[in-house]
Design a protein around this motif. Structure first.
Motif, PDB file in Angstrom:
ATOM      1  N   LEU A 159      -3.915  -1.583   3.394  1.00  0.00           N
ATOM      2  CA  LEU A 159      -2.584  -1.106   2.997  1.00  0.00           C
ATOM      3  C   LEU A 159      -2.063  -1.956   1.837  1.00  0.00           C
ATOM      4  O   LEU A 159      -1.449  -1.451   0.898  1.00  0.00           O
ATOM      5  CB  LEU A 159      -1.638  -1.193   4.201  1.00  0.00           C
TER       6      LEU A 159
ATOM      7  N   GLN B  28      -4.028  -1.055  -1.316  1.00  0.00           N
ATOM      8  CA  GLN B  28      -3.881   0.347  -1.755  1.00  0.00           C
ATOM      9  C   GLN B  28      -2.424   0.803  -1.742  1.00  0.00           C
ATOM     10  O   GLN B  28      -2.143   1.983  -1.521  1.00  0.00           O
ATOM     11  CB  GLN B  28      -4.725   1.253  -0.865  1.00  0.00           C
ATOM     12  N   THR B  29      -1.517  -0.144  -1.978  1.00  0.00           N
ATOM     13  CA  THR B  29      -0.090   0.213  -1.955  1.00  0.00           C
ATOM     14  C   THR B  29       0.224   1.293  -2.988  1.00  0.00           C
ATOM     15  O   THR B  29       1.008   2.204  -2.717  1.00  0.00           O
ATOM     16  CB  THR B  29       0.773  -1.027  -2.257  1.00  0.00           C
TER      17      THR B  29
ATOM     18  N   GLU C 139      -1.616   3.730  -4.101  1.00  0.00           N
ATOM     19  CA  GLU C 139      -2.047   5.044  -3.607  1.00  0.00           C
ATOM     20  C   GLU C 139      -1.083   5.535  -2.521  1.00  0.00           C
ATOM     21  O   GLU C 139      -0.670   6.702  -2.519  1.00  0.00           O
ATOM     22  CB  GLU C 139      -3.468   4.966  -3.016  1.00  0.00           C
ATOM     23  N   VAL C 140      -0.743   4.619  -1.613  1.00  0.00           N
ATOM     24  CA  VAL C 140       0.137   5.005  -0.499  1.00  0.00           C
ATOM     25  C   VAL C 140       1.505   5.412  -1.039  1.00  0.00           C
ATOM     26  O   VAL C 140       2.063   6.440  -0.634  1.00  0.00           O
ATOM     27  CB  VAL C 140       0.257   3.841   0.518  1.00  0.00           C
ATOM     28  N   GLU C 141       2.026   4.646  -1.984  1.00  0.00           N
ATOM     29  CA  GLU C 141       3.350   4.991  -2.524  1.00  0.00           C
ATOM     30  C   GLU C 141       3.301   6.275  -3.348  1.00  0.00           C
ATOM     31  O   GLU C 141       4.286   7.003  -3.398  1.00  0.00           O
ATOM     32  CB  GLU C 141       3.916   3.810  -3.328  1.00  0.00           C
TER      33      GLU C 141
ATOM     34  N   SER D  44       4.762   8.415   6.032  1.00  0.00           N
ATOM     35  CA  SER D  44       3.906   7.224   6.029  1.00  0.00           C
ATOM     36  C   SER D  44       2.654   7.472   6.871  1.00  0.00           C
ATOM     37  O   SER D  44       1.580   6.945   6.576  1.00  0.00           O
ATOM     38  CB  SER D  44       4.674   6.007   6.522  1.00  0.00           C
TER      39      SER D  44
ATOM     40  N   ALA E 202       0.401   9.380   4.615  1.00  0.00           N
ATOM     41  CA  ALA E 202      -0.017   8.558   3.475  1.00  0.00           C
ATOM     42  C   ALA E 202      -1.027   7.486   3.878  1.00  0.00           C
ATOM     43  O   ALA E 202      -1.786   7.001   3.044  1.00  0.00           O
ATOM     44  CB  ALA E 202       1.205   7.920   2.815  1.00  0.00           C
ATOM     45  N   THR E 203      -1.038   7.101   5.164  1.00  0.00           N
ATOM     46  CA  THR E 203      -1.964   6.042   5.597  1.00  0.00           C
ATOM     47  C   THR E 203      -3.130   6.595   6.413  1.00  0.00           C
ATOM     48  O   THR E 203      -3.911   5.835   6.966  1.00  0.00           O
ATOM     49  CB  THR E 203      -1.233   4.976   6.435  1.00  0.00           C
TER      50      THR E 203
ATOM     51  N   ARG F  64       1.863   0.478  11.713  1.00  0.00           N
ATOM     52  CA  ARG F  64       2.431   1.388  10.708  1.00  0.00           C
ATOM     53  C   ARG F  64       3.950   1.454  10.865  1.00  0.00           C
ATOM     54  O   ARG F  64       4.696   1.389   9.899  1.00  0.00           O
ATOM     55  CB  ARG F  64       1.826   2.789  10.831  1.00  0.00           C
TER      56      ARG F  64
ATOM     57  N   VAL G 205       7.408   1.178   2.067  1.00  0.00           N
ATOM     58  CA  VAL G 205       6.531   0.058   2.429  1.00  0.00           C
ATOM     59  C   VAL G 205       7.381  -1.210   2.475  1.00  0.00           C
ATOM     60  O   VAL G 205       8.145  -1.475   1.544  1.00  0.00           O
ATOM     61  CB  VAL G 205       5.406  -0.113   1.376  1.00  0.00           C
TER      62      VAL G 205
END
Lengths: 212, 259
Positions: B152, B155-156, B158-160, B169, B172-173, B244, B254
């Motif tokens: 996480l 890859q912040t 990508e997640v954001e 979330s 996204a995760t 999470r 995040v």
């Protein structure tokens, strides 16, 4: 109509000087606002607040008159799209990426938007991670526009592009933006560049937004 | 007939210890002190466990069995939480819950539905089985939690991006979670392919050495293999879900300050 309004927005991170202090801001439908300022002046943080990827330390934000708190965050983010400086595409083809958030998007619409951004029709079949930065950035724009946002936040999207590609990006974006009647907040170093639409110019420095 | 080694017999493991110390010195591995320390800990901890468990056997009260298992779960949670983000205040509680829930569900199925122990708290069965389940819950939970958190972090962006596109979330995760759970499960799956052929597991070996029929030991080992797989999955999934929730705000942001 007012799409975004910010009242006395402040932001700071643990122990450091405030990035934004008591910033007031508004964005009307169809309007374009350019935000300039030195690096590290909080331009990206400002956009992250507008997209609600971050929470302000104090102050209030409104989407069409309703507080951000009372608006479903997923709807809010779809309606106020953020395009980051470094394009992020996921594994798979360009089409997989385009359909990620809008699986029901019509083929015609995708084709037209790709064409608007000077991307050939077969771009959809290409492996997303193999695109050049310039192409990837334009694919990110198309992906965002498929969500039919009311405002788009651009965080120096042209920074990784060479001059020719910058020019293409500016002209294309302005044309598409006008067609769709989209409001935009554009963080850029080149606000005075020829060819830019006349829009409001704001300057962010030492936590204050001037020129409003 | 099982051979019960006398303390004199047991002291002969000093031969093996001596060989390790000699090799470490000879090859300049610099591990002599660590090895001595680890050896002393091994002997003391195992004797302590053996005598405590024997006392619980002899006293024969259900509440002593449950107290012992609860204490073990706290120690496991303490160990597990060390591998989670230190700034996450709830990490020890999350680790405990994931280990407890994984252990409770799986121990219940094994002891009450499969082998039907009587009484339900019979320490001879409950303590070793729950202990083994807990150990696996700890390892898999910590492995999955550590992987989830580190992925996480890297890859912040990508997640954001996913969050920006209107995903939750959880959505996204999804990919990060899938990889973390797979990573935790793969050692167990690998051992399912090789068990009985390449290696005889410790429990089966122990049962055979202490006089049980190899077929009985096999039945137990089959139960144990499935029990471990199920525990690994349960605890890893629970811990990732809790992490999470801890690493994102209610507004699907995040919590960068926790990494």
């Amino acid at each position: 109509m007012e799409i975004i309004r910010a009242e006395k927005l402040s932001q700071s991170f643990d122990g450091s000087a405030p990035i934004l202090s008591n910033v007031d801001f508004s964005l009307s439908a169809g309007e374009v606002v350019y935000v300039t300022g030195p690096s590290g002046s909080g331009k990206s943080s400002f956009l992250r607040l507008l997209n609600r990827l971050a929470e302000p330390r104090s102050g209030a934000l409104f989407f069409k008159g309703a507080t951000y708190d009372s608006t479903d965050v997923k709807t809010l983010r779809k309606k106020i799209q953020l395009v980051q400086q470094t394009p992020v595409l996921f594994d798979g083809t360009v089409m997989d990426n385009l359909l990620l958030a809008t699986p029901l998007a019509g083929k015609e619409r995708i084709k037209r938007l790709l064409d608007d951004f000077n991307l050939p029709p077969d771009t959809g079949d290409k492996i997303a991670k193999k695109l050049s930065v310039g192409q990837a950035q334009r694919v990110c724009m198309v992906r965002s526009l498929l969500l039919e946002p009311e405002a788009i936040l651009l965080d120096e999207p042209t920074a990784p592009l060479d001059d020719d590609n910058k020019e293409i990006f500016y002209r294309t974006f302005e044309r598409v933006r006008k067609e769709l009647g989209l409001a935009a907040v554009w963080v850029t170093h080149d606000a005075d560049r020829a060819g830019l639409e006349k829009g409001r110019r704001l300057h962010l420095e030492k936590g204050a937004l001037s020129g409003r | 007939m099982a051979v019960n080694p006398s303390y004199a017999d047991l002291s002969m493991v000093l031969i093996l210890m001596g060989a390790v110390l000699f090799a470490s010195w000879r090859e300049r591995l610099g591990l002599e002190r660590t090895f001595l320390h680890a050896s002393i800990r091994t002997v003391l901890q195992l004797f302590l466990a053996g005598y405590v468990i024997e006392a619980v056997f002899n006293l024969g009260h259900w509440y002593l069995v449950l107290t012992l298992l609860t204490l073990m779960s706290f120690v496991a949670a303490h160990e597990g939480a060390k591998r989670l983000p230190s700034k996450l205040a709830w990490a020890p509680a999350m680790a405990w819950f994931a280990i407890f829930a994984g252990t409770f569900v799986n121990t219940f199925v094994v002891t009450e539905i499969i082998i039907k122990i009587d009484p339900w708290w019979s320490p001879r069965y409950l303590i070793p089985l729950a202990g083994m389940i807990m150990g696996n819950a700890l390892n898999s939970g910590a492995l999955a939690g550590e992987r989830f958190t580190s992925d996480l972090k890297t890859q912040t962006a990508e997640v954001e991006t996913m969050l920006s596109l209107g995903f939750s979330s959880g959505e996204a995760t999804m990919e990060i979670k899938r990889k973390a759970v797979k990573g935790a499960l793969i050692p167990t799956l690998n051992s399912m392919f090789t068990v009985g052929i390449v290696h005889l597991p410790g429990m089966m070996t122990g049962q055979i050495l202490s006089g049980a029929s190899p077929v009985t030991a096999t039945k137990y080992q089959i139960i144990v293999m499935f029990m471990i797989t199920s525990t690994v999955l349960t605890s890893a999934l629970i811990l990732i879900e809790l992490l999470r929730r801890g690493l994102f705000t209610k507004a699907e942001q995040v919590r960068h300050n926790l990494f």
